[in-house]
Design an enzyme around this catalytic site. Sequence first.
Site: not given
Length: 432
Positions: A114, A312
């Site tokens: 992440d 992201d």
Amino acid sequence: MKIPLLLAPFFFFFFSLSQGLNPQCDGQDQGSTLKVFHVFSPCSPFRPAKPLSWEESVLQQLKDDQVRLQYLSSLVAGRSVVPIASGRQIMQNPTYIVKAKIGTPPQTLLLAVDTSSDTAWIPCSGCLGCSSSQFATAKSTTFRNVSCGAPQCKQVPNPTCGGRACAFNFTYGSSSIAANLVQDKVALAADRIPAYTLGCIQKATGNSMPQQGLLGLGRGPLSLLSQTYNLYKATFSYCLPSFKSPNFSGSLKLGPVAQPIRIKFTPLLRNPRRSSLYYVNLMAIRVGRRIVNIPPAALAFNPTTGAGTIFDSGTVFTRLVEPAYIAVRNEFRRRVGRKLPVTSLGGFDTCYNVPIVAPTITFMFAGMNVTIPQDNFLIHSTVGTTTCLAMAAAPDNVNSVLNVIANMQQQNHRILYDVPNSRLGVARERCT
Ligand SMILES: *[C@@H]1O[C@H](CO)[C@@H](O)[C@H](O)[C@H]1NC(C)=O
Ligand SMILES: *[C@@H]1O[C@H](CO)[C@@H](O)[C@H](O)[C@H]1NC(C)=O
Ligand SMILES: *[C@@H]1O[C@H](CO)[C@@H](O)[C@H](O)[C@H]1NC(C)=O
Ligand SMILES: *[C@@H]1O[C@H](CO)[C@@H](O)[C@H](O)[C@H]1NC(C)=O
């Protein structure tokens, strides 16, 4: 942007109980390079036991994204909000996982990658509300608590002193998590990190939490980059495999060594509203040969509000703020042909039930144009002939100021995060 909840009742028993990688995929990671697996790949223990249909998997991923986007917005807003979920929640999976070995002797966990989180965290033995794969703290001879007075304890959100150990609560997606701050040895591929500071989850509610933990690759305090500066120099790259390529793994390369040289760069921007996110300057978008007409405010980087564009790894489908999305979509529809009927699927509003000839799409970043192949912006059903433009408008809420270049648009590219030189690189690569 309403996604039907029809998947909810049967999604729970889709997950197989074996918790490691499929043995055929479970090779040794070499050097500073880790294999990256899509959670739906046959290598992954988190894949649905009964393969999802194309439509189910698209709707599932869109639904996960909705929670993800709210999470990212809450980061930008500088406050953690747990989104109100209507009805029963379905399990949210992280999209990509890597293998890490934690403790002495090492215990293997599959951590979600992440780029928008800092702290790493894992479910620890005795955790209430965690999956069955938990890190057995008592079995590790190198495990220790971080004390309340330690400097690391000041780097977590709202620390409290639980007993003598530093504790903190946070939200992730729609989950509320209570953790202790601990240290242990972590091995990533052939690298050993002697005392890695991470969250040891004691209690979790909600279920948008990765089952075996998370590796935070953000740029804020306590992230992998901050804790291993001497080893990796705050530099890493990844190539994310498509979930359609069954046995393919991509790679996560840590450190400046063996990074691609022939790669285009755009400056990385730091936004004080949320210092862990990787902002870039998206200046325009081209559909076919035409630069679409987007109001400048929709793309502008704004350090005061947190508005701008980020890369992201955890969002699946690219989201653009509404005026930007509408402009791209309208030009896309115009180029495909006004006469063809447009249908929708879940949150995708530009789908066709007949074969189409699609225009190219180019993201024009400062100093770098990236024209993405059709596989990165069209999704095709395997059975029918439905094709959708795999992007959507950012959710219509108070903080919809963030454009997110998501992982489907990044698949089969190498994305290089070079923090010391404040730049992000993109090059095409087959992630096999
Ligand atoms: C760490 O702290 C927790 C909570 O205070 C405590 O239960 C546990 O025994 C401690 N473990 C070690 C190894 O000190
Ligand atoms: C953190 O969460 C735990 C467990 O849910 C709760 O007991 C505790 O009061 C919370 N602490 C803070 C500071 O909110
Ligand atoms: C992919 O993996 C499956 C199951 O692990 C295996 O049966 C199959 O032969 C593999 N396919 C390829 C192309 O390697
Ligand atoms: C990107 O493409 C535009 C034309 O569409 C061109 O004017 C510009 O110079 C290109 N930028 C780079 C960095 O190549």
